[in-house]
Write a protein that holds these residues in place. Sequence first.
Motif, PDB file in Angstrom:
ATOM      1  N   LEU A   1       0.980  -1.278  -0.116  1.00 18.18           N
ATOM      2  CA  LEU A   1      -0.040   0.001  -0.070  1.00 18.18           C
ATOM      3  C   LEU A   1       0.841   1.326   0.020  1.00 18.18           C
ATOM      4  O   LEU A   1       0.522   2.210  -0.637  1.00 18.18           O
ATOM      5  CB  LEU A   1      -1.029   0.067   1.260  1.00 18.18           C
ATOM      6  CG  LEU A   1      -2.184  -0.919   1.160  1.00 18.18           C
ATOM      7  CD1 LEU A   1      -2.881  -0.953   2.393  1.00 18.18           C
ATOM      8  CD2 LEU A   1      -3.210  -0.400   0.065  1.00 18.18           C
ATOM      9  N   VAL A   2       1.938   1.268   0.770  1.00 20.13           N
ATOM     10  CA  VAL A   2       2.807   2.462   0.764  1.00 20.13           C
ATOM     11  C   VAL A   2       3.567   2.523  -0.629  1.00 20.13           C
ATOM     12  O   VAL A   2       3.622   3.823  -0.925  1.00 20.13           O
ATOM     13  CB  VAL A   2       3.928   2.246   1.926  1.00 20.13           C
ATOM     14  CG1 VAL A   2       5.099   3.245   1.991  1.00 20.13           C
ATOM     15  CG2 VAL A   2       3.115   2.276   3.401  1.00 20.13           C
ATOM     16  N   TYR A   3       3.837   1.435  -1.111  1.00 19.77           N
ATOM     17  CA  TYR A   3       4.648   1.497  -2.237  1.00 19.77           C
ATOM     18  C   TYR A   3       3.579   1.898  -3.445  1.00 19.77           C
ATOM     19  O   TYR A   3       4.149   2.860  -4.315  1.00 19.77           O
ATOM     20  CB  TYR A   3       5.089   0.050  -2.591  1.00 19.77           C
ATOM     21  CG  TYR A   3       5.885  -0.121  -3.865  1.00 19.77           C
ATOM     22  CD1 TYR A   3       7.187   0.628  -4.157  1.00 19.77           C
ATOM     23  CD2 TYR A   3       5.256  -0.655  -5.103  1.00 19.77           C
ATOM     24  CE1 TYR A   3       7.922   0.293  -5.551  1.00 19.77           C
ATOM     25  CE2 TYR A   3       5.985  -0.665  -6.417  1.00 19.77           C
ATOM     26  CZ  TYR A   3       7.165  -0.190  -6.507  1.00 19.77           C
ATOM     27  OH  TYR A   3       7.735  -0.200  -7.693  1.00 19.77           O
ATOM     28  N   LEU A   4       2.533   1.632  -3.489  1.00 17.40           N
ATOM     29  CA  LEU A   4       1.719   2.142  -4.670  1.00 17.40           C
ATOM     30  C   LEU A   4       1.395   3.367  -4.609  1.00 17.40           C
ATOM     31  O   LEU A   4       1.310   4.265  -5.445  1.00 17.40           O
ATOM     32  CB  LEU A   4       0.455   1.302  -4.691  1.00 17.40           C
ATOM     33  CG  LEU A   4       0.374  -0.379  -4.918  1.00 17.40           C
ATOM     34  CD1 LEU A   4      -0.602  -1.147  -5.117  1.00 17.40           C
ATOM     35  CD2 LEU A   4       1.034  -0.349  -6.356  1.00 17.40           C
ATOM     36  N   ILE A   5       1.144   3.882  -3.161  1.00 16.69           N
ATOM     37  CA  ILE A   5       0.840   5.234  -2.984  1.00 16.69           C
ATOM     38  C   ILE A   5       2.011   6.067  -3.394  1.00 16.69           C
ATOM     39  O   ILE A   5       1.987   7.254  -4.276  1.00 16.69           O
ATOM     40  CB  ILE A   5       0.689   5.433  -1.540  1.00 16.69           C
ATOM     41  CG1 ILE A   5      -0.863   4.990  -1.004  1.00 16.69           C
ATOM     42  CG2 ILE A   5       0.441   7.137  -1.229  1.00 16.69           C
ATOM     43  CD1 ILE A   5      -1.149   5.056   0.287  1.00 16.69           C
ATOM     44  N   THR A   6       3.216   5.602  -3.188  1.00 20.18           N
ATOM     45  CA  THR A   6       4.325   6.339  -3.470  1.00 20.18           C
ATOM     46  C   THR A   6       4.743   6.346  -5.177  1.00 20.18           C
ATOM     47  O   THR A   6       5.166   7.337  -5.652  1.00 20.18           O
ATOM     48  CB  THR A   6       5.845   5.647  -2.989  1.00 20.18           C
ATOM     49  OG1 THR A   6       5.459   5.453  -1.558  1.00 20.18           O
ATOM     50  CG2 THR A   6       7.186   6.377  -3.230  1.00 20.18           C
ATOM     51  N   VAL A   7       4.383   5.375  -5.910  1.00 21.28           N
ATOM     52  CA  VAL A   7       4.411   5.202  -7.242  1.00 21.28           C
ATOM     53  C   VAL A   7       3.469   6.024  -7.787  1.00 21.28           C
ATOM     54  O   VAL A   7       3.831   6.893  -8.770  1.00 21.28           O
ATOM     55  CB  VAL A   7       3.947   3.714  -7.540  1.00 21.28           C
ATOM     56  CG1 VAL A   7       3.754   3.627  -9.108  1.00 21.28           C
ATOM     57  CG2 VAL A   7       5.200   2.794  -7.308  1.00 21.28           C
ATOM     58  N   ILE A   8       2.491   6.253  -7.172  1.00 23.22           N
ATOM     59  CA  ILE A   8       1.321   7.385  -7.807  1.00 23.22           C
ATOM     60  C   ILE A   8       1.928   8.602  -7.559  1.00 23.22           C
ATOM     61  O   ILE A   8       1.586   9.491  -8.388  1.00 23.22           O
ATOM     62  CB  ILE A   8      -0.146   7.174  -7.207  1.00 23.22           C
ATOM     63  CG1 ILE A   8      -0.574   5.832  -7.741  1.00 23.22           C
ATOM     64  CG2 ILE A   8      -0.781   8.384  -7.689  1.00 23.22           C
ATOM     65  CD1 ILE A   8      -1.987   5.448  -6.810  1.00 23.22           C
ATOM     66  N   TRP A   9       2.629   8.926  -6.145  1.00 23.35           N
ATOM     67  CA  TRP A   9       2.985  10.307  -6.052  1.00 23.35           C
ATOM     68  C   TRP A   9       4.060  10.681  -6.861  1.00 23.35           C
ATOM     69  O   TRP A   9       4.068  11.903  -7.359  1.00 23.35           O
ATOM     70  CB  TRP A   9       3.346  10.220  -4.629  1.00 23.35           C
ATOM     71  CG  TRP A   9       3.911  11.500  -4.080  1.00 23.35           C
ATOM     72  CD1 TRP A   9       5.239  11.880  -3.949  1.00 23.35           C
ATOM     73  CD2 TRP A   9       3.234  12.630  -3.584  1.00 23.35           C
ATOM     74  NE1 TRP A   9       5.274  13.288  -3.484  1.00 23.35           N
ATOM     75  CE2 TRP A   9       4.232  13.478  -3.194  1.00 23.35           C
ATOM     76  CE3 TRP A   9       1.759  12.635  -3.389  1.00 23.35           C
ATOM     77  CZ2 TRP A   9       3.489  14.934  -2.631  1.00 23.35           C
ATOM     78  CZ3 TRP A   9       1.467  13.924  -2.585  1.00 23.35           C
ATOM     79  CH2 TRP A   9       2.287  15.095  -2.298  1.00 23.35           C
TER      80      TRP A   9
END
Length: 415
Positions: A269-277
């Motif tokens: 979840l943290v990784y995907l949010i970072t990817v989008i960011w």
Amino acid sequence: MEIDNSISKNIANPRELERMYREDPKAFKKSFSHAWEQNPDSPVLAAWYERLNFKEAAHTEKTSLLQKGFLFMGILAILAGISTRIIFHFVEQEAIAPINLAFGILPFIAAYFVYKNNPPKKVLYTLALMFLLSGLYLNMLPSNHNDSIILAYLHLPIFLWGLIGLAFIGNEYGMGRTRLAYLKFNLEFCILYASMAISGMLLAALTMQLFSFVGLDIEDFYFRNVVLFGAAALAIVATYLVSMNLKLAKNITPYIAKIFSPLVLATLLVYLITVIWVGKNPFLDRNFLLVFNGILFSVLAVTIFSITESGTDKKKNISDYISFALIILALIIDSVALSAIVFRLSSYGITPNRIAVLGVNILIWGNLIWIMVSYMRFLQNKTGPSTIQDAVTKYLPVYVLWAAFVTFTFPLIFN
């Protein structure tokens, strides 16, 4: 003689016979035969005779089976080590592809399961024929290492894994519980093999260090002749130990599943949010698309791992909701990956890699939908956990068939 008479006198007193036995089991068993000869028609002594002798016969039979199984395992381990060393020699000479090393181990694991489970002859013949044809086909492929050949190399171990599953399951290949048992075997095998391999690496490091103190560099010799042999033989030993219901691996796998599932969920979840960011785009960035698919496979593996170890308890707990969240996350990742693959196919044309990735993503997407629907019904108290496990186990042959399709047809189609 006194205890012989006591046994005969107390034939009608089961409580006293039990007290005598518990007071001195060895003396009781030693004197029982004389009492039994004097009273062969006594049903009470007949029951005691079966009680005293059945355990010994069962123990002897079990010990005999263990000894035979251990001996056969030892022979297979030695053969696997020798075969792997011979294959490695030809790999070094670049006469054959490195993937051939799989044939130094996997057929011997299958042979152990054939010995242990005694499957029907049709299963035995199928296994022998498939391993033989796979080896011949693999070494008839061109050595130009283009994309289709590399894909065949990557998918062949999955097909061989399916053959080992057939040896494990035997004639019960249509039953979900046996497929589930095979998945559990793989999890326990990996844990046990990794544990023993770490110990082996420590021993190897210690051995080479000791020899270095006397001015001898044995690293190359030790790797070629000891480490390689040991790594192959260890796979057979681990197979034997897991099949003997070793409690270490069985007890630790449920805890690993419960610990890793929430950690993987939080990390992704943290990784995907970072990817989008940061604005990463799998539609345009090929390397990121590969990473995205790697994440998908990891999530799918953890999800199957958790479902496999969930048991048959109908009571829902936090682990079930975490597993369901992982499935939803994997479905989102797979949907994005599928869209990116279709986009790249339409924009840049057809290649073996794109077709292979598209196919496996479609298969995973279908499997995730099935698992998700089964989990939803379970969480709504409409079904039990067995339907979720069925969604995993009944889909396994689809992956094996796809691996066989890529392995045996892609080099022919795309060459």
